[in-house]
Design a protein around this motif. Structure first.
Motif: not given
Length: 985
Positions: A214-216, A395-399, A454-459, A476-484
């Motif tokens: 996923m693009e991030a 597969a379910f992945s998180s970071i 502080t920098s945070t990233f999650y996906q 099929v794949s889907l995902g959500s990410s954010a960088s604060d």
């Protein structure tokens, strides 16, 4: 620059290449295909394995001598099922065995034949894993090179890979440090560790980064304005991630339409570990201790990974925590300037006249600087995989990653140096440049600053792979990410001592000058006063949401057709708040209680302001910035929603009797774009829609078992920088001399994406013992290139509020107004050489040595506007482009211990060319060579110790000002040493 005729020729060449490549496919050559079927009754077994790998998305390792001379009839073998392949190998007494992250072919023995059914079950549960890596008989760093080599060989695009052993066997502080060993990648550094990357000379904005498909985007900042500080671009800050939370990195340098559009330079794909990547359950724990000679601090890091799996279900959790104290110190000049000075030395009418006319180039303010940072980084990944049968897997992945920086910085600078009594200068091309000067009635300006950010990233992501038949697969794949990015605190105070005599001397070292007072000691300054206090806050948030679906159908003759859809939403928002406080003149003298002695800089000691005490003195101890402090030029939002569709055809055939693989396709995308912000003091928004069709053709011709030729032609885009697309007006607050013209930057939400036509070709030789030698060349024609147009305009005509002006400016003043525009077409080209092999031909014990090296040459130029405020345009190289770069690694691998030494070279490059900046026509960095080393010893079957060293030569980073090569900023970050213990249970 290229003319219209040459542009047309390149486009025609691209379409001719497309027609030839597709024409070589069996689908377009029915007669030739029929003839080939009559003359080619069997194919080499090695070709079977290669084509299975490409069809099924698997990587299989084998000894070429094991399959040499073995053939098979084509009608027997078309499959994507690993159990079918295993059955086809058995008549040759060959077995397909699962190993870590993949497969290996070996001779069957009695025990393995007895366990065939068990092995087949394990294989069938894993066949849908995309491009797994494999483990063969060798181990350690040598193993990672062989596995990466096989991934490169099987790829249809030009690709490089880094695997987990390569990541952990080098002393890399973060992900960028790991990437710098890939051919064509160069990095910028912050506090001695990598921050951003350039790929083949194209800067960070031209490289797209994907995390688990996923693009991030990830954002951090630099404490130094010269390095970009806080910026809103499309660049990915790799500082946020510890390298150990990823077990594989792929870098695609050419494009294929199933990839997301958006990275003219290339695509970096980061993968976190998953339980099915490992054959068995695994528990690994690592503890490291590091020491930096500048900070003189001991810092810990802890790494852990736990994975559990059976034939159907697996779960994995990994975590990395590290603390790192960094100290950078050096000197800088804040650029050079032709300044008018008064002369009060021995009578010299010529010198007096030249000083009054501003003939000489002086440093704007030579200063000593030191930056401290207490950095704490935490990364966590989790993955759950479920494969109930050989048809379906999900597969379910998180970071999640968090980087916290607590910074303090300290500066003492020469200011108000208008009265000269003595000087020495040299002729630097056409300029008279000061080497030595003595000033009277000058000022020491002393800055103390504290930051917290502080920098945070999650996906979160999900990927499902379903194979209802042996020929059809659906993903099929889907995902959500954010960088604060949050910077709640930037507090600084400037104090000064006026009326002092100061000497500045660059005669011994042009890039590390010294300054001192002849009538007082900076360590015992008295009579200090406050110039100003400054407070700032920053907030930036970037988010991505992705949904993808694709299907692939494999025909019986080996051809395949693919199609897919992709929806992606992107949003970037942010805001700065800032306030300056100027104490009254009758209340700005400081006592000893407001001061402290700063002695950490190795070359200078000085009295500095105690920031907390001074803030308390002026009743500013708990400053809370409000909406009234918002900087309007930073308060903007950019949003993009993109729908893309693609179709692709893969063909397998022969040309001149050699296996030929061709992959061609088209991609359509439609983007809805919105930019909103403050324009002329009022809220405003611009909405637009744009679309385009891109194509790609990739071919691989296998000349024999060891040689292949690959070529590609494709189109791609890069969307403009977020800052350039913003509805914003930024009025420079930089100090200016009398008569200097101020600068205004206006964003342009109507910019079009940059579009490139890319052509690449190369040959690769895969020889015995896991070696490879590869030569590739590349060419890019980039249209809609973005440059800043500059025009001198009275401020009143801009319609901007007067509140944006700094003190002393008037709405009637003329300003240089720069705006990004799509204007140019430019070209970019170069070549790469890669060589890697074991040196087994040497006599013992040197036969355990090996080398891994690469060299990249790239060149590209563009036309910069109004260079140095002259009104003239100049052709210069791309910002961030180093013409030459290389990596050279020597390694030694025994069964129980190993060692590596690596050198990374980057030639000089331009950092920026700012239109209208009269101080310099460019700024950039000198060449650097970083040398790192590591060694490890296996103390027992489960315990390993490592010793590592980074930046062993303590490289001096030198930022230059102007093509006349004047000192701008010179820093040293010091050597770092690490010792670690790893336990695997």
């Amino acid at each position: 620059m290229i003319n219209r005729r040459s542009k047309k020729s390149v486009v025609i060449a691209g379409h001719v290449f497309w027609l030839i490549s597709v024409g070589l496919s069996p689908a377009c050559f029915a007669a030739q295909e029929g003839l080939a079927d009559k003359t080619i009754n069997t194919i080499p077994l090695s070709q079977l394995v290669t084509e299975f790998s490409r069809d099924a998305g698997e990587t299989i390792a084998f000894d070429p001598t094991l399959l040499k001379g073995l053939t098979i009839t084509p009608a027997q073998w078309r499959t994507t099922n690993a159990s079918d392949l295993s059955s086809l190998l058995q008549p040759f007494s060959l077995c397909l065995a699962p190993v870590q992250n993949g497969w290996v072919i070996h001779r069957c023995d009695t025990q393995q034949n007895e366990n065939t059914s068990k092995t087949t079950q394990t294989e069938s549960n894993a066949i849908t894993r995309t491009h797994p890596t494999v483990e063969i008989e060798v181990t350690g760093f040598r193993q990672s090179l062989i596995r990466a080599r096989e991934i490169k060989r099987l790829a249809m695009v030009t690709q490089e890979s880094i695997l987990s052993e390569d990541i952990t066997d080098f002393p890399d502080l973060n992900l960028a440090d790991s990437l710098q060993r890939i051919p064509g990648i160069t990095i910028t550094r912050e506090g001695g560790e990598g921050r951003q990357i350039s790929l083949r000379g194209l800067g960070p904005d031209f490289t797209r980064v994907k995390v688990n498909g996923m693009e991030a985007m990830a954002m951090t900042s630099s404490a130094m304005d010269a390095r970009g500080s806080v910026s809103r671009t499309r660049a990915f800050d790799f500082t946020l991630f510890a390298s150990e939370i990823f077990n594989r990195i792929d870098v695609s340098k050419s494009y294929s339409v199933e990839q997301d559009e958006g990275g003219i330079g290339g695509t970096v794909m980061l993968y976190t570990p998953k339980p099915f990547d490992f054959v068995d359950d695994i528990n690994t724990f690592t503890v490291k201790q590091s020491y930096n000679e500048n900070s003189k601090q001991l810092d810990p890091s802890i790494i852990g990974l736990v994975s559990r799996r059976n034939d159907k279900l697996g779960g994995l959790v990994s975590a990395v925590y590290s603390q790192r104290h960094t100290t950078e110190f050096g000197t800088n000049t804040t650029r050079w300037r032709q300044e008018k000075k008064r002369y009060s030395g021995e009578e010299d009418s010529v010198l007096q006249h030249e000083l009054a006319q501003g003939v000489f180039w002086f440093p704007r303010g030579h200063r000593y600087s030191l930056w401290n940072n207490n950095q704490r980084r935490l990364g966590v990944t989790a993955s759950l995989q479920y494969a109930p049968n050989d048809k379906w897997q999900v597969a379910f992945s998180s970071i999640a990653s968090r980087l916290h920086n607590s910074l303090d910085e300290h500066h003492i600078a020469v200011k108000d140096n208008d009265n000269v009594t003595l000087l020495a200068w040299e002729q630097n091309k056409n300029d008279k440049e000061i080497l030595f000067a003595k000033y009277t009635d000058a000022t020491w300006r002393i800055e103390t600053r504290e930051d917290e950010n502080t920098s945070t990233f999650y996906q979160l992501s999900m990927e499902s792979q379903w194979q209802p038949t042996s020929a059809l697969s659906l993903n099929v794949s889907l995902g959500s990410s954010a960088s604060d990015y949050s910077q709640p605190k930037v507090n600084k105070v400037n104090i000064r001592k006026t009326g002092v005599d100061i000497v500045t001397d660059f005669r011994e070292d042009r890039f590390y000058g010294e300054s001192y007072s002849t009538n007082m000691d900076t360590a015992s300054l008295t009579g200090l006063t406050v110039k100003d206090l400054y407070f700032q806050e920053n907030e930036i948030r970037t988010s991505y949401n992705n949904v993808k679906a694709s299907l692939r159908y494999l025909f019986s003759n080996g051809d395949a057709v693919s199609a897919g859809a992709h929806y992606k939403s992107f949003e970037n928002t942010g805001m700065d708040r800032a306030r300056s406080v100027y104490p009254a003149l009758d209340d700005n003298t400081l006592s000893k209680a407001h001061l402290s002695l700063f002695s950490q800089h190795p070359d200078k000691t000085w009295m500095q302001g105690n920031l907390n005490a001074i803030q308390t003195h002026f009743d500013l101890g708990n400053v809370q910035l409000t909406a009234e402090d918002t900087v309007d030029s930073s308060n903007f939002k950019v949003k993009e929603n993109t729908l893309a569709l693609y179709a692709m055809y893969d063909s397998v055939g022969h040309w001149l009797g050699k296996p030929l693989y061709t992959q061609g396709g088209i991609r359509y995308f439609n983007t809805q774009f919105t930019s909103s912000g403050i324009q002329k003091g009022l809220p405003s928004a611009v909405t637009k829609t744009y679309d385009d069709v891109l194509f790609s053709v990739n071919t691989v011709l296998e000349l024999n078992d060891n040689w292949l030729w690959r070529a590609s032609v494709d189109e791609n885009i890069t969307r403009p920088s977020i800052q350039d697309l913003a509805i914003t007006a930024e009025v420079s607050q930089a100090s200016r001399n009398e008569g200097d013209i101020g600068q205004v930057f206006l964003g342009n939400p109507y910019l079009k994406p940059l579009k490139s036509l890319n052509v690449e070709t190369g040959v690769e030789w895969y020889f015995e013992d896991g070696g490879i030698m590869a030569l590739s060349s590349f060419f890019k024609q980039i249209n809609n290139f973005v440059v800043e147009d500059v025009e001198a305009i009275p401020y009143r005509e801009l319609g901007l509020p007067a509140s944006l002006l700094q003190d002393g400016d008037s709405v009637d003043d003329v300003f240089y107004v720069s705006t990004p525009e799509n204007t140019d077409t430019t070209t970019f080209k170069g070549f790469e050489i890669t060589y890697s092999r074991d040196l087994a031909f040497l006599p013992s014990p040197f036969d355990l040595l090996g080398v891994n090296t690469n060299f990249t040459y790239a060149e590209g130029q563009t036309l910069y506007r109004d260079v140095q405020g002259t009104g003239e345009n100049q052709v210069k190289t791309f910002a961030g482009l180093s013409r030459r770069s290389y990596n050279f690694t020597v390694y030694y691998e025994q069964s129980h211990w190993s060692a590596r030494v690596s050198a990374v070279y980057r030639s000089p490059y331009i950092l920026s060319v700012q239109p209208g900046n009269t101080d310099q026509d460019e700024s950039g960095y000198h060449a650097t060579t970083y040398i790192d080393a590591s060694a490890s010893m296996q103390l027992s079957q489960s315990l390993r110790v490592t010793i590592e060293g980074l930046n062993l030569t303590d490289v001096r980073e030198e930022l230059y000002s102007d093509s006349n090569d004047r000192a701008y900023n010179t820093t040293l970050s010091g050597r770092t040493f690490l010792i670690g213990f790893s336990l695997e249970i």
